[in-house]
Motif scaffolding. Structure first.
Motif, PDB file in Angstrom:
ATOM      1  N   ASP A  67     -14.949  58.923  42.693  1.00  0.00           N
ATOM      2  CA  ASP A  67     -15.851  57.779  42.852  1.00  0.00           C
ATOM      3  C   ASP A  67     -17.296  58.219  42.711  1.00  0.00           C
ATOM      4  N   GLY A  68     -18.124  57.264  42.355  1.00  0.00           N
ATOM      5  CA  GLY A  68     -19.553  57.510  42.272  1.00  0.00           C
ATOM      6  C   GLY A  68     -20.318  56.197  42.310  1.00  0.00           C
ATOM      7  N   VAL A  69     -21.639  56.305  42.453  1.00  0.00           N
ATOM      8  CA  VAL A  69     -22.533  55.138  42.408  1.00  0.00           C
ATOM      9  C   VAL A  69     -23.518  55.389  41.281  1.00  0.00           C
ATOM     10  N   ALA A  70     -23.725  54.373  40.445  1.00  0.00           N
ATOM     11  CA  ALA A  70     -24.544  54.591  39.253  1.00  0.00           C
ATOM     12  C   ALA A  70     -25.312  53.327  38.891  1.00  0.00           C
ATOM     13  N   VAL A  71     -26.004  53.402  37.747  1.00  0.00           N
ATOM     14  CA  VAL A  71     -26.795  52.280  37.241  1.00  0.00           C
ATOM     15  C   VAL A  71     -26.300  51.919  35.850  1.00  0.00           C
ATOM     16  N   VAL A  72     -26.125  50.610  35.624  1.00  0.00           N
ATOM     17  CA  VAL A  72     -25.907  50.087  34.284  1.00  0.00           C
ATOM     18  C   VAL A  72     -27.235  49.500  33.814  1.00  0.00           C
ATOM     19  N   SER A  85     -28.397  48.947  51.207  1.00  0.00           N
ATOM     20  CA  SER A  85     -26.994  49.190  51.544  1.00  0.00           C
ATOM     21  C   SER A  85     -26.742  50.688  51.483  1.00  0.00           C
ATOM     22  N   THR A  86     -25.554  51.095  51.922  1.00  0.00           N
ATOM     23  CA  THR A  86     -25.186  52.510  51.822  1.00  0.00           C
ATOM     24  C   THR A  86     -25.056  52.930  50.360  1.00  0.00           C
ATOM     25  N   PHE A  87     -24.672  51.982  49.471  1.00  0.00           N
ATOM     26  CA  PHE A  87     -24.570  52.308  48.058  1.00  0.00           C
ATOM     27  C   PHE A  87     -25.944  52.645  47.483  1.00  0.00           C
ATOM     28  N   ARG A  88     -26.940  51.831  47.845  1.00  0.00           N
ATOM     29  CA  ARG A  88     -28.295  52.092  47.347  1.00  0.00           C
ATOM     30  C   ARG A  88     -28.800  53.429  47.885  1.00  0.00           C
ATOM     31  N   ASP A  89     -28.527  53.702  49.165  1.00  0.00           N
ATOM     32  CA  ASP A  89     -28.966  54.974  49.746  1.00  0.00           C
ATOM     33  C   ASP A  89     -28.338  56.157  49.021  1.00  0.00           C
ATOM     34  N   ARG A  90     -27.049  56.048  48.716  1.00  0.00           N
ATOM     35  CA  ARG A  90     -26.369  57.135  48.004  1.00  0.00           C
ATOM     36  C   ARG A  90     -26.961  57.338  46.615  1.00  0.00           C
ATOM     37  N   VAL A 115     -23.931  49.828  40.387  1.00  0.00           N
ATOM     38  CA  VAL A 115     -22.490  49.614  40.334  1.00  0.00           C
ATOM     39  C   VAL A 115     -21.760  50.785  40.978  1.00  0.00           C
ATOM     40  N   GLN A 116     -20.545  50.518  41.412  1.00  0.00           N
ATOM     41  CA  GLN A 116     -19.617  51.574  41.803  1.00  0.00           C
ATOM     42  C   GLN A 116     -18.794  51.972  40.580  1.00  0.00           C
ATOM     43  N   VAL A 117     -18.495  53.251  40.484  1.00  0.00           N
ATOM     44  CA  VAL A 117     -17.708  53.767  39.362  1.00  0.00           C
ATOM     45  C   VAL A 117     -16.507  54.512  39.925  1.00  0.00           C
ATOM     46  N   ARG A 118     -15.349  54.302  39.313  1.00  0.00           N
ATOM     47  CA  ARG A 118     -14.125  54.937  39.800  1.00  0.00           C
ATOM     48  C   ARG A 118     -13.291  55.423  38.615  1.00  0.00           C
ATOM     49  N   GLY A 119     -12.636  56.540  38.795  1.00  0.00           N
ATOM     50  CA  GLY A 119     -11.756  57.068  37.761  1.00  0.00           C
ATOM     51  C   GLY A 119     -10.570  57.771  38.383  1.00  0.00           C
ATOM     52  N   LEU A 120      -9.552  58.024  37.572  1.00  0.00           N
ATOM     53  CA  LEU A 120      -8.355  58.740  38.003  1.00  0.00           C
ATOM     54  C   LEU A 120      -8.152  59.943  37.089  1.00  0.00           C
ATOM     55  N   GLN A 134     -13.533  52.770  35.750  1.00  0.00           N
ATOM     56  CA  GLN A 134     -13.544  51.381  36.213  1.00  0.00           C
ATOM     57  C   GLN A 134     -14.897  51.094  36.844  1.00  0.00           C
ATOM     58  N   ILE A 135     -15.470  49.954  36.490  1.00  0.00           N
ATOM     59  CA  ILE A 135     -16.771  49.545  37.025  1.00  0.00           C
ATOM     60  C   ILE A 135     -16.557  48.470  38.091  1.00  0.00           C
ATOM     61  N   LEU A 136     -17.003  48.763  39.289  1.00  0.00           N
ATOM     62  CA  LEU A 136     -16.910  47.824  40.410  1.00  0.00           C
ATOM     63  C   LEU A 136     -18.316  47.542  40.915  1.00  0.00           C
TER      64      LEU A 136
END
Length: 576
Positions: A67-72, A85-90, A115-120, A134-136
């Motif tokens: 998982d990660g937090v990123a910008v589109v 939020s905690t996402f913005r802080d991260r 956005v949140q980013v997720r992969g497997l 996956q973009i969440l």
């Protein structure tokens, strides 16, 4: 008088020392005896198992979520400020770590979205392998649409909760690339589909993932671990330059490390199943008796799948038994034998596998998977023959295998459209269809003789796209009479950007090329196809990822056994 106390003390010390030595002797002896028994137990080598799976269980076959937090960014005003939020802080912490100038101001712009980013990460992945992302969209954002956006570099880590706190691993993947929103291919009115999506092959794995075998406590011994590794290496090896190297290494008395054999890349679960079906004892006169026994089990549906794995574990010596089984009348038994022969790189596998792909949906996914790495030239022509089948999933499944085979991909042609995606036009006598990929590779495939566009005047697409049919005398380029005397004029109007125009052939392939000519990407092409289908402009079938599904259930007939007397009544189906 002066010597008496000294003599007394000496005698007392001597007596105490004797008492201590005598009194403690039994305790020391008991301790030595227990330690000796424990030591002897450690030295005793357990009886080796018949098959490796009796002594070991697989390790590393689970996908790892990162998982990660990123910008589109590059959004046409459809982004929005990232609320506290905690996402913005991260994300701010990540941006400061990478020395991004004025990160707070950057996150307030309406052309950006947090956005949140997720992969497997799959089992056996190697450094440099790509994965879909996956973009969440986090709940605290004002972004309304990610269409046309680009995911900026993001570092993805595996996260776990330990002692009531989140612990993160090192960076396991790095992601970036164009976003394909769910709204691009899903025409429902749900607005959340526009702020979620995926980046095809957007993640790059940063480290190798090892597989292994964990030895059960009963068999934990250095000699058992070595025996297991030796048995595996006698069956599976490859040449590293000029050196022959096995795939197994006993690193502990309870763990054997496994490298993925080149033939089983992308088939790691099957490799581990075959490895665990290997016999630990060296080959002997009993091997022939085992072949006879497995040959009999291969004729019974309830035992055929496992018998095929054990024959694959034997290797070349099992080929005659398997070839004989491909002649059985039962399609399920033929399939198991052919699938195993494919992993042994035998041409005898091709015909029964193709038959299974054509006639039985439950066999399609595993059979196509087996043909991917089959090093036989005849496999290419067999797969090309499947492009004429009526089943779209059979045709597209065969096409993706041909695309991924080094000896066949050039035969498909395909156009690289401005580096955005590939367009394939596949000759096929099957029903015409249009396919768009939603996994791994961004591609659009035109199957067969695709019908002309049903466009009377104009069509409004996504993101400012307008498609208009123009007559021959209005076209800026000469028109071939075989094109019906018309062309398509594609316009794109976006706020804050120059208008773009292109003229293309008046067919579906021309429309798709024209989208990239005016600066459109894969998401624009997919959304255009969906909208054209909804409005009747696209006449033929439109499908998204119509690949054969794995884990389908094969329903057996009661009389499907080669020997009805051996068929177990309580077994009536097999999941592949």
């Amino acid at each position: 008088m002066s010597r008496a106390p000294t003599l007394f003390v000496c005698r007392a010390v001597l007596c105490f020392g004797v008492t201590l030595s005598v009194g403690c002797a039994s305790w020391l002896n008991r301790g030595n005896k227990d330690d000796s028994e424990h030591f002897q137990k450690l030295l005793k080598v357990p009886e080796p198992p018949e098959l490796i799976r009796e002594a070991a269980v697989p390790h590393g076959l689970q996908e790892i979520r990162v998982d990660g937090v990123a910008v589109v960014n590059q959004l046409p005003g459809t982004g929005g400020p990232a609320l506290p939020s905690t996402f913005r802080d991260r994300l701010l912490e990540e941006m400061k770590r990478n020395e991004v100038a004025e990160p707070n101001e950057f996150l307030e712009r309406d052309d950006n979205a947090l956005v949140q980013v997720r992969g497997l990460i799959p089992p056996g992945a190697r450094r440099g392998d790509s994965i879909d992302l996956q973009i969440l969209t986090p709940p605290k954002t004002e972004a309304t649409n990610l269409h046309g956006g680009w995911l900026l570099d993001t570092r993805l880590r595996h996260q776990q909760i330990l002692n009531n706190s989140i612990r993160s691993s090192d960076v396991l993947a790095i992601g970036t690339g164009p976003v394909l929103t769910r709204g691009d291919f899903d025409g429902t009115e749900d607005t959340t589909l526009h702020v979620s999506g995926r980046v095809l092959s957007g993640g790059l794995v940063q480290s190798d993932r090892k597989l292994g075998l964990v030895i059960r406590p009963k068999y934990q011994h250095v000699k058992i671990a070595k025996a297991i590794a030796d048995a595996i290496n006698n069956r599976f090896y490859f040449f590293d330059g000029t050196t022959r190297r096995g795939i197994a290494k006993a690193v502990e008395d309870d763990f054997v490390e496994i490298d993925v054999h080149p033939r089983y890349r992308q088939h790691e679960e099957r490799l581990m199943a075959v490895v665990r079906a290997i016999t630990v004892a060296p080959e002997s006169s009993s091997t022939q008796a085992k072949l006879v026994d497995l040959g009999e089990k291969l004729r019974v549906p309830s035992t055929a799948a496992d018998a095929a794995l054990q024959l694959e574990a034997i290797g070349e010596g099992a080929i005659p038994t398997l070839v004989e089984a491909t002649k059985l009348s039962n399609p399920e038994l033929r399939f198991y034998a052919a699938e195993t022969l494919a992993y042994l790189d035998r041409a005898e596998a091709i015909e029964p596998l193709v038959e299974g792909i054509r006639l039985e949906p439950a066999f399609r996914a595993p059979a196509l998977s087996a043909m991917l790495g089959l090093k036989q030239a005849k496999a290419v022509s067999a797969l090309q023959g499947l492009l004429d089948e009526s089943s779209l999933e059979t045709r597209y499944g065969a096409m993706t295998v041909l695309r991924d085979r080094k000896d066949a991909r050039d035969s498909l042609g395909g156009e690289n459209l401005k580096g955005q995606f590939r367009l394939y036009q596949i000759k096929s006598s099957g029903p015409p269809a249009v396919v768009a990929s939603l996994t791994r590779k961004p591609e659009i495939v035109l199957m067969g003789e695709v019908s002309p566009l049903n466009l009377q005047s104009f069509f409004i697409g996504p993101a400012g796209l307008v498609v208009r049919r123009v007559a021959a005398h209005d076209a800026e380029t000469p028109v071939n009479q075989t094109q019906g005397g018309t062309r398509l004029r594609i316009s794109r109007f976006r706020p804050g950007r120059p208008d773009a125009f292109a003229e293309v052939e008046a067919n579906l392939a021309g429309l798709i090329r024209g989208i990239t000519e005016v600066g459109g990407g894969y998401g624009d092409a997919v959304a255009t196809l969906r909208m054209a289908k909804e409005q009747g402009v696209l006449v033929d079938q439109l499908a998204f990822d119509p690949l054969p599904k794995s884990q389908r259930t094969y329903l057996r007939d009661h009389d499907s056994s080669e020997d009805d007397e051996e068929l177990e009544d309580d077994v009536d189906e097999k999941t592949l």
